[in-house]
Design a protein around this motif. Sequence first.
Motif, PDB file in Angstrom:
ATOM      1  N   TYR A 129      -2.413  -6.747  41.731  1.00 13.10           N
ATOM      2  CA  TYR A 129      -1.559  -7.517  42.388  1.00 13.10           C
ATOM      3  C   TYR A 129      -0.205  -7.625  42.961  1.00 13.10           C
ATOM      4  CZ  TYR A 129      -5.556 -10.195  39.270  1.00 13.10           C
ATOM      5  OH  TYR A 129      -6.805  -9.949  38.229  1.00 13.10           O
ATOM      6  N   ARG A 130      -0.374  -6.760  42.389  1.00 11.33           N
ATOM      7  CA  ARG A 130       1.646  -6.870  43.297  1.00 11.33           C
ATOM      8  C   ARG A 130       1.159  -5.847  44.454  1.00 11.33           C
ATOM      9  NH1 ARG A 130       3.912  -5.265  38.332  1.00 11.33           N
ATOM     10  NH2 ARG A 130       2.952  -3.320  38.037  1.00 11.33           N
ATOM     11  N   MET A 131       0.822  -5.261  44.775  1.00 14.75           N
ATOM     12  CA  MET A 131       0.279  -4.933  45.848  1.00 14.75           C
ATOM     13  C   MET A 131      -0.533  -5.523  46.606  1.00 14.75           C
ATOM     14  SD  MET A 131       0.816  -1.042  46.215  1.00 14.75           S
ATOM     15  CE  MET A 131       2.498  -1.938  45.627  1.00 14.75           C
ATOM     16  N   HIS A 157     -10.059  -5.266  48.407  1.00 14.28           N
ATOM     17  CA  HIS A 157      -9.703  -5.787  49.785  1.00 14.28           C
ATOM     18  C   HIS A 157      -9.593  -4.595  50.706  1.00 14.28           C
ATOM     19  CE1 HIS A 157      -9.673  -8.966  46.359  1.00 14.28           C
ATOM     20  NE2 HIS A 157     -10.634  -9.525  47.068  1.00 14.28           N
ATOM     21  N   GLU A 158     -10.440  -5.106  51.535  1.00 16.26           N
ATOM     22  CA  GLU A 158      -9.431  -4.665  53.022  1.00 16.26           C
ATOM     23  C   GLU A 158      -9.357  -5.553  53.972  1.00 16.26           C
ATOM     24  OE1 GLU A 158     -13.282  -4.160  55.233  1.00 16.26           O
ATOM     25  OE2 GLU A 158     -13.609  -2.143  54.005  1.00 16.26           O
ATOM     26  N   PHE A 159      -7.923  -5.285  54.493  1.00 12.40           N
ATOM     27  CA  PHE A 159      -6.974  -6.633  54.929  1.00 12.40           C
ATOM     28  C   PHE A 159      -7.187  -6.530  56.756  1.00 12.40           C
ATOM     29  CE2 PHE A 159      -3.826  -7.544  52.256  1.00 12.40           C
ATOM     30  CZ  PHE A 159      -4.575  -7.515  51.266  1.00 12.40           C
ATOM     31  N   VAL A 162      -6.889  -2.916  58.719  1.00 14.18           N
ATOM     32  CA  VAL A 162      -5.846  -2.115  58.710  1.00 14.18           C
ATOM     33  C   VAL A 162      -4.731  -1.389  57.010  1.00 14.18           C
ATOM     34  CG1 VAL A 162      -4.539  -2.601  60.278  1.00 14.18           C
ATOM     35  CG2 VAL A 162      -4.291  -4.441  58.950  1.00 14.18           C
ATOM     36  N   GLY A 163      -5.763  -1.776  56.205  1.00 13.92           N
ATOM     37  CA  GLY A 163      -5.396  -1.522  54.959  1.00 13.92           C
ATOM     38  C   GLY A 163      -6.593  -1.936  54.085  1.00 13.92           C
ATOM     39  N   GLN A 164      -6.358  -1.070  52.839  1.00 15.21           N
ATOM     40  CA  GLN A 164      -7.291  -1.594  51.482  1.00 15.21           C
ATOM     41  C   GLN A 164      -6.386  -1.152  50.510  1.00 15.21           C
ATOM     42  OE1 GLN A 164     -11.378   0.255  51.526  1.00 15.21           O
ATOM     43  NE2 GLN A 164     -12.060  -0.763  50.486  1.00 15.21           N
ATOM     44  N   VAL A 165      -6.572  -1.943  49.401  1.00 13.22           N
ATOM     45  CA  VAL A 165      -6.773  -1.896  48.311  1.00 13.22           C
ATOM     46  C   VAL A 165      -7.301  -1.832  47.740  1.00 13.22           C
ATOM     47  CG1 VAL A 165      -3.957  -3.036  48.715  1.00 13.22           C
ATOM     48  CG2 VAL A 165      -6.029  -4.381  47.914  1.00 13.22           C
ATOM     49  N   PHE A 166      -7.604  -0.660  46.101  1.00 12.92           N
ATOM     50  CA  PHE A 166      -9.099  -0.478  45.423  1.00 12.92           C
ATOM     51  C   PHE A 166      -8.439  -0.317  44.115  1.00 12.92           C
ATOM     52  CE2 PHE A 166     -12.256   1.775  44.702  1.00 12.92           C
ATOM     53  CZ  PHE A 166     -13.240   1.739  45.284  1.00 12.92           C
ATOM     54  N   TYR A 167      -9.328  -0.640  43.326  1.00 15.28           N
ATOM     55  CA  TYR A 167      -9.260  -0.308  41.598  1.00 15.28           C
ATOM     56  C   TYR A 167      -9.672   0.592  41.579  1.00 15.28           C
ATOM     57  CZ  TYR A 167      -9.806  -0.090  36.238  1.00 15.28           C
ATOM     58  OH  TYR A 167     -10.034   0.164  35.375  1.00 15.28           O
ATOM     59  N   LEU A 168      -9.273   1.922  41.269  1.00 18.77           N
ATOM     60  CA  LEU A 168      -9.915   3.264  40.839  1.00 18.77           C
ATOM     61  C   LEU A 168     -10.230   2.983  39.195  1.00 18.77           C
ATOM     62  CD1 LEU A 168      -7.740   5.762  42.842  1.00 18.77           C
ATOM     63  CD2 LEU A 168     -10.028   5.352  43.448  1.00 18.77           C
ATOM     64  N   GLY A 169      -9.506   3.085  38.454  1.00 19.22           N
ATOM     65  CA  GLY A 169     -10.755   3.032  37.132  1.00 19.22           C
ATOM     66  C   GLY A 169      -9.481   4.156  36.446  1.00 19.22           C
ATOM     67  N   TYR A 221      -4.487   2.732  47.397  1.00 18.12           N
ATOM     68  CA  TYR A 221      -3.127   1.655  48.003  1.00 18.12           C
ATOM     69  C   TYR A 221      -2.957   2.256  49.628  1.00 18.12           C
ATOM     70  CZ  TYR A 221      -3.537  -0.574  43.300  1.00 18.12           C
ATOM     71  OH  TYR A 221      -3.225  -0.753  42.531  1.00 18.12           O
ATOM     72  N   GLY A 222      -4.467   1.551  50.664  1.00 16.48           N
ATOM     73  CA  GLY A 222      -4.027   2.758  51.827  1.00 16.48           C
ATOM     74  C   GLY A 222      -3.766   1.589  52.949  1.00 16.48           C
ATOM     75  N   ILE A 223      -2.068   2.290  53.671  1.00 22.14           N
ATOM     76  CA  ILE A 223      -2.257   1.276  54.971  1.00 22.14           C
ATOM     77  C   ILE A 223      -2.163   2.807  55.790  1.00 22.14           C
ATOM     78  CG2 ILE A 223      -0.594  -0.232  56.627  1.00 22.14           C
ATOM     79  CD1 ILE A 223       0.021  -1.624  54.387  1.00 22.14           C
ATOM     80  N   GLY A 224      -2.976   2.362  57.295  1.00 23.36           N
ATOM     81  CA  GLY A 224      -3.130   2.855  57.921  1.00 23.36           C
ATOM     82  C   GLY A 224      -2.476   2.995  59.281  1.00 23.36           C
ATOM     83  N   VAL A 225      -0.516   3.382  58.910  1.00 23.03           N
ATOM     84  CA  VAL A 225       0.665   3.319  59.451  1.00 23.03           C
ATOM     85  C   VAL A 225       0.412   2.782  61.252  1.00 23.03           C
ATOM     86  CG1 VAL A 225       2.811   3.228  59.867  1.00 23.03           C
ATOM     87  CG2 VAL A 225       1.534   3.377  57.742  1.00 23.03           C
ATOM     88  N   SER A 226       0.061   4.228  61.472  1.00 22.09           N
ATOM     89  CA  SER A 226      -0.179   4.565  63.244  1.00 22.09           C
ATOM     90  C   SER A 226      -1.461   4.007  63.687  1.00 22.09           C
ATOM     91  CB  SER A 226      -0.393   6.036  63.422  1.00 22.09           C
ATOM     92  OG  SER A 226      -2.334   6.762  62.606  1.00 22.09           O
ATOM     93  N   ARG A 227      -2.354   3.230  63.050  1.00 20.80           N
ATOM     94  CA  ARG A 227      -3.478   2.473  63.086  1.00 20.80           C
ATOM     95  C   ARG A 227      -2.950   1.107  64.114  1.00 20.80           C
ATOM     96  NH1 ARG A 227      -9.782   0.781  61.052  1.00 20.80           N
ATOM     97  NH2 ARG A 227      -9.887   2.106  62.729  1.00 20.80           N
ATOM     98  N   VAL A 228      -1.645  -0.091  62.502  1.00 21.10           N
ATOM     99  CA  VAL A 228      -1.113  -0.815  63.388  1.00 21.10           C
ATOM    100  C   VAL A 228      -0.661  -0.992  64.546  1.00 21.10           C
ATOM    101  CG1 VAL A 228       0.662  -2.327  62.622  1.00 21.10           C
ATOM    102  CG2 VAL A 228      -0.692  -1.090  60.473  1.00 21.10           C
TER     103      VAL A 228
END
Length: 436
Positions: free
Chosen positions: A175-177, A208-210, A278-285, A311-318
């Motif tokens: 939730y924080r991310m 979730h995908e952003f 542009v980003g994705q957050v993922f619970y990996l367990g 938790y990824g963000i494609g900075v150069s893709r943004v």
Amino acid sequence: MRYSKYFIPTLKENPGEAQVVSHRLMLRAGMISQLSAGIYNWLPLGLKVLQKVSEIVRDELNKASAIEILMPTLQPVELWQESGRYDAYGAEMLRIKDRNNREYAYGPTAEEVVTDIFRKNIRSYKDMPKNLYNIQWKFRDETRPRFGLMRGREFLMKDAYSFDVDYEAAKKSYYRMFTAYLNIFERMGLKTIPMQADTGPIGGNLSHEFIVLAETGESQVYCHKDFLKTDAPQGVDFDSDLLPIYEKWTSLYAATDEVCKEEDIKKEDIITARGIEVGQVFYLGKKYSEKLKAEVLNDKGQPVTVEMGCYGIGVSRVVPAIIEASHDEHGIIWPESVAPFKAVVINLNQGVSETDKVSEEIYQKLLNAKVDVLYDDRNERAGVKFKDNDLIGIPYQIIVGKKGLENGGVVEFKTRKTGEKETLSVEEALNKIIGK
RNA sequence: CGGGGUGUAGCUCAGCUUGGUAGAGUACCUGCUUUGGGAGCAGGGUGCCGUAGGUUCGAAUCCUAUCGCCCCGACCA
């Protein structure tokens, strides 16, 4: 910065290789140039934007208690063998051998490396939770790179990894991310919607995908119309319960073309739009912590395998995503927060003592006020300067010309986004910039 | 990786069908004029025609191979 001493190689014509608007504009605005398929040079203007985007990401993540580190681009393949991904990752992973015939991967991601850092340094639940991130170049040997930076092979990615002692804590990290991402994209002037994403072998619904909404986006998306008027939360206390924020943003329908259901997208209030991920957050367990034996002792002194999230963000893709979402027929329109410069002073009559003097004065005063300003002092005709400056999309232009100076000592203040031009005194124009 | 396209001046591209001195626009350099929306005139070509073989008296052009890049698909931050 004086334009005449800077390096912005703009192009008048559209380069043949660029089909999508952001790619075309980035090349034409002299932000990037292609070195090889999916591999690009970042020229000064592009680099400045990339740095501004990175800085926003960094700032918001730090607020959310994530900790920046920097992991190498090259990773020994032994870690990948340990996680079982050496074979699974396939040809997308670029493999390199050193002089001793030892094999390395140019990292496409860093779960293995970060988990290795964790397991070697953290032993107790008391040192948790931890969220480590880095902003580093990645390489994925795509079979078909395309759309410029939107899908290059080399790309700058922010990847964060959370470590928690149990599932409940891992959800809080998630939730924080999630909340930090809402703030990050909002600060970049982007309308971004979190959409339910496929969780693959991990299962559950914590991914979730952003998606940035942009008319020229690559994929079809569907979402509830209320998303358009939902703003990111302000001044969040990241130590508080963030579940309400998460629920507010996930209760409304939103899905990409790949995961949507026919009956859902036909419902009332569901709109169709184009988007860019542009980003994705993922619970990996425990997927990686189990394989790599990342364990800590809990409060009962028993060893537990840690829960992870990535938790990824494609900075150069943004950067191209922003352009897709914000441009017109003249060029790029930068949101102020990521603009390479906040303002540009355009001297229309370079070499005429009066306009030189006034332009110089405005430039110096803006510099003194710590405004990141470009001064177009080139020996070019007015038309060239107008075209170039509209193309590179700096938010505010202060236009200094002989006519205005002779006619009451006024200058023009142009807002790039609206095209609106105001005739103002030098003082007023300066206040418009410095006051913002 | 399957299908298609393309490589000629810094950039956009013509020339290739039908082999015979390397082209246009633009950019760039020089001079003069011009000076508020990519200026005008005059002069200047900056090229391994992707690369390597082959056919031919002669190849940018025809044949073969190879490499690069782009587009559609499959795949993906």
